[in-house]
Design a protein around this motif. Structure first.
Motif, mmCIF file in Angstrom:
data_model
loop_
_atom_site.group_PDB
_atom_site.id
_atom_site.type_symbol
_atom_site.label_atom_id
_atom_site.label_comp_id
_atom_site.label_asym_id
_atom_site.label_seq_id
_atom_site.Cartn_x
_atom_site.Cartn_y
_atom_site.Cartn_z
ATOM 1 N N ASP A 1 56.511 -9.176 -103.990
ATOM 2 C CA ASP A 1 56.449 -8.998 -105.445
ATOM 3 C C ASP A 1 55.284 -8.100 -105.838
ATOM 4 O O ASP A 1 55.408 -7.236 -106.708
ATOM 5 C CB ASP A 1 56.314 -10.352 -106.149
ATOM 6 N N GLU A 2 54.146 -8.289 -105.188
ATOM 7 C CA GLU A 2 52.992 -7.426 -105.458
ATOM 8 C C GLU A 2 53.266 -6.009 -104.952
ATOM 9 O O GLU A 2 52.850 -5.019 -105.576
ATOM 10 C CB GLU A 2 51.741 -7.998 -104.784
ATOM 11 N N ALA B 1 60.037 4.691 -101.812
ATOM 12 C CA ALA B 1 59.279 3.502 -101.417
ATOM 13 C C ALA B 1 60.111 2.227 -101.483
ATOM 14 O O ALA B 1 59.671 1.171 -101.005
ATOM 15 C CB ALA B 1 58.037 3.351 -102.289
ATOM 16 N N ASN B 2 61.318 2.308 -102.059
ATOM 17 C CA ASN B 2 62.114 1.092 -102.270
ATOM 18 C C ASN B 2 62.315 0.277 -100.995
ATOM 19 O O ASN B 2 62.086 -0.933 -100.970
ATOM 20 C CB ASN B 2 63.475 1.455 -102.867
ATOM 21 N N VAL B 3 62.789 0.941 -99.929
ATOM 22 C CA VAL B 3 63.077 0.204 -98.700
ATOM 23 C C VAL B 3 61.817 -0.082 -97.891
ATOM 24 O O VAL B 3 61.850 -0.887 -96.957
ATOM 25 C CB VAL B 3 64.090 0.968 -97.814
ATOM 26 N N ALA B 4 60.717 0.589 -98.227
ATOM 27 C CA ALA B 4 59.473 0.392 -97.475
ATOM 28 C C ALA B 4 58.610 -0.730 -98.048
ATOM 29 O O ALA B 4 57.592 -1.096 -97.451
ATOM 30 C CB ALA B 4 58.663 1.693 -97.438
ATOM 31 N N ILE B 5 59.011 -1.284 -99.206
ATOM 32 C CA ILE B 5 58.183 -2.299 -99.862
ATOM 33 C C ILE B 5 57.878 -3.483 -98.947
ATOM 34 O O ILE B 5 56.722 -3.913 -98.848
ATOM 35 C CB ILE B 5 58.838 -2.767 -101.180
ATOM 36 N N SER C 1 54.065 -4.181 -97.927
ATOM 37 C CA SER C 1 53.488 -5.474 -98.311
ATOM 38 C C SER C 1 52.932 -6.205 -97.098
ATOM 39 O O SER C 1 51.825 -6.753 -97.139
ATOM 40 C CB SER C 1 54.552 -6.341 -99.001
ATOM 41 N N GLY C 2 53.706 -6.208 -95.997
ATOM 42 C CA GLY C 2 53.242 -6.880 -94.787
ATOM 43 C C GLY C 2 51.997 -6.235 -94.203
ATOM 44 O O GLY C 2 51.044 -6.930 -93.818
ATOM 45 N N ASN C 3 51.973 -4.911 -94.164
ATOM 46 C CA ASN C 3 50.824 -4.207 -93.581
ATOM 47 C C ASN C 3 49.557 -4.373 -94.413
ATOM 48 O O ASN C 3 48.448 -4.388 -93.877
ATOM 49 C CB ASN C 3 51.134 -2.718 -93.428
ATOM 50 N N SER D 1 60.578 4.763 -87.934
ATOM 51 C CA SER D 1 60.288 5.681 -86.833
ATOM 52 C C SER D 1 58.800 6.013 -86.718
ATOM 53 O O SER D 1 58.312 6.283 -85.614
ATOM 54 C CB SER D 1 61.093 6.976 -87.006
ATOM 55 N N TYR D 2 58.097 6.014 -87.831
ATOM 56 C CA TYR D 2 56.688 6.414 -87.818
ATOM 57 C C TYR D 2 55.832 5.342 -88.501
ATOM 58 O O TYR D 2 55.493 4.343 -87.915
ATOM 59 C CB TYR D 2 56.525 7.786 -88.496
ATOM 60 N N SER D 3 55.501 5.574 -89.763
ATOM 61 C CA SER D 3 54.683 4.638 -90.530
ATOM 62 C C SER D 3 55.000 4.836 -91.995
ATOM 63 O O SER D 3 55.411 5.931 -92.413
ATOM 64 C CB SER D 3 53.195 4.896 -90.269
ATOM 65 N N TRP D 4 54.824 3.782 -92.800
ATOM 66 C CA TRP D 4 55.115 3.927 -94.233
ATOM 67 C C TRP D 4 54.246 5.005 -94.879
ATOM 68 O O TRP D 4 54.634 5.595 -95.895
ATOM 69 C CB TRP D 4 54.933 2.586 -94.952
#
Length: 518
Positions: free
Chosen positions: A54-55, A38-42, A46-48, A169-172
């Motif tokens: 930070d949250e 999840a590190n690079v997907a944060i 967060s945006g989605n 490529s897909y979704s988090w």
């Protein structure tokens, strides 16, 4: 039959052994992968979900905290349920919680699912070690542990790259959905092969008071650290209350566990010099290592404009030397002083973070990748020697409790470290922004020249030029703040080296200890 006299089942052979190793390794891989995927997907998550980055970081820290709390329960649950039933149940519950993470419509649901996911993942690491060791002949135990160590090493390294590719490529959501087929396969194969090799179970009392106090102080401390920045720390009554609860419950926990006949955590182990020094060293080091793995992709995406997959690929080279050298470690450990190897590891980490402390806002890809590539060398020297130090000199009966306790401290430290480093980066960025802003203004000729140059290059109004300048200033402040974190990380690795040399030299045989490290 009396459980104490029941004979252990014979080792597996042939194709059954290969398939069993694959299934257990996949369960381990799935678990450790989720500690970093999840590190690079944060930023995307967060945006989605409409929350701050930070949250979004709570997705990582709460998983670590829940995982840490669950680890000490593994021994009791194994004797109460049985090794194989517990392992398969933990995998299936991990699959369900992964599905819940994927369908989460908001941050609250996602965090709740991550807490469950972290909790049910607690038994997977120690049980995977035990099951593999029971599947191989004793003379091939080092081979079993080397295979396990490679799997556990690849997971956190592959996580960011795989997570970035899936997110782009897909979704988090798919960073969690991929656990479903892997987990079902691992659980099914494990049950088919091992169901007739179940360990005996018996009813045992559980230290309920110790468990509840453990949950209270870990939860209150983690929430305090995660919410502190948003609530302006100790100016907030909520943070003050959480801090008081954490301190009181922690002190109570220590007193209770020290006097309890069957404690859930045997804190008396800290009386052993090697256990104390090794556990503190590995926990502080892992906290620094892991927390930097969290903020580095955030900076690369947020300020350098890299895609999630590209940010993941920047961290992926960490695995090259780490995987290549891990089997070598099993061979050289019996002939080496673990303290020397651990010291070399810490010096290597210090050098890597010092290199990163010189990053600039126009850093090129190779300058980003080189320290990550080199970081694989100290990573290969990290887990095995330190765990050998931790477990050396302990009676065999104490090793399971010691491995569990050291894992608990290390995993919890990674969650705390991530919260502290994230907050530290934010605070240093604010400080540098204020210092840089002091140098701007209409009275400063350099500022006026910069604005005029931007205006001439971009065109448009002066407002646009000033907005562009402000974005550049924000990026520079974030870069300087991150450099401070990297520099401090380098210093911390140097400062904890003496902890290693306060321990007694242990005899060779780090291979057996390696399992407890991850």
């Amino acid at each position: 039959m009396n459980p104490s006299t029941q004979l252990a089942p014979p080792p597996l052979t042939g194709g059954k052994l290969v398939l069993a190793t694959l299934a257990v390794a996949l369960a381990t891989f799935m678990n450790v992968l989720d500690s970093s995927i999840a590190n690079v997907a944060i930023p995307t998550i967060s945006g989605n979900l409409g929350v701050s980055v930070d949250e979004g970081t709570w997705v990582i820290t709460l998983f670590s905290a829940a995982n840490a709390v669950a680890i000490p329960l593994t021994g009791w649950l194994t004797q109460r349920v049985g090794q194989i039933k517990l392992f398969v149940a933990a995998i299936l519950l991990f699959v369900v919680s992964s599905w819940l993470c994927g369908i989460a419509p908001n941050l609250i649901v996602l965090l709740a699912a991550r807490v469950v996911q972290g909790a049910v993942a607690g038994p997977l690491i120690p049980l995977s070690q035990a099951i593999l060791l029971g599947s191989y002949p004793k003379e091939k135990s080092s081979t079993a542990l080397a295979l396990w160590a490679m799997t556990a090493t690849v997971g956190p390294i592959a996580g960011p790259a795989l997570g970035g590719w899936i997110t782009d490529s897909y979704s988090w959501s798919w960073i969690f959905y991929i656990n479903i087929p892997v987990g079902i396969f691992a659980a099914g194969v494990t049950w088919l092969i091992y169901r007739d090799r179940e360990t005996p179970s018996r009813k045992l009392p559980i230290d309920k008071v110790g468990l509840m106090s453990l949950i209270v102080w870990v939860a209150s401390l983690q929430i305090m650290l995660d919410k502190g920045k948003d609530l302006d720390w100790f100016s907030s009554p909520v943070i003050c209350i959480l801090a008081i609860v954490a301190v009181i419950s922690f002190v109570f926990f220590l007193i209770w566990e020290f006097t309890e006949k069957n404690p859930i955590v045997d804190i008396r182990l800290f009386a052993q010099r090697n256990f104390r020094g090794g556990t503190i060293a590995i926990s502080v080091a892992y906290a620094v290592f892991f927390s930097n793995l969290v903020i580095l992709p955030q900076w690369i995406q947020g300020y350098l404009g890299y895609r999630s997959v590209d940010a993941g690929l920047v961290t992926a080279p960490l695995g090259f030397f780490a995987v290549l050298l891990t089997p070598v470690m099993a061979k050289i450990m019996p002939k080496s002083d673990a303290r020397v190897l651990a010291t070399l590891s810490f010096l290597g980490y210090a050098g890597v973070f010092f290199m990163r402390s010189h990053y600039t806002t126009d850093v090129d890809s190779w300058t980003l990748v080189l320290p990550t590539l080199l970081q694989g060398i100290p990573t290969a020297l990290f887990f095995v020697p330190l765990t050998s130090i931790i477990l050396s000199g302990l009676a065999p009966a104490k090793i399971p409790a010691a491995a569990g306790l050291s894992n608990f401290v290390r995993v919890f430290a990674s969650g705390v470290g991530t919260s502290l480093v994230t907050t530290g980066w934010n605070n240093r960025t604010i400080l540098h922004h204020a210092q840089l802003t002091e140098q701007t203004g209409v009275d400063n000729p350099a500022y006026n020249n910069a604005i005029a140059s931007i205006h001439a290059t971009l065109g448009g109004g002066m407002d646009q030029a000033e907005a562009f300048f402000e974005r550049s200033l924000n990026a520079q402040a974030a870069m300087l703040g991150l450099n401070d974190i990297f520099w401090l990380s380098s210093i911390i690795f140097i400062m904890i080296i003496p902890l290693i040399w306060l321990t007694k030299p242990g005899k060779g045989g780090g291979g057996a200890a390696a399992a407890g490290a991850h």
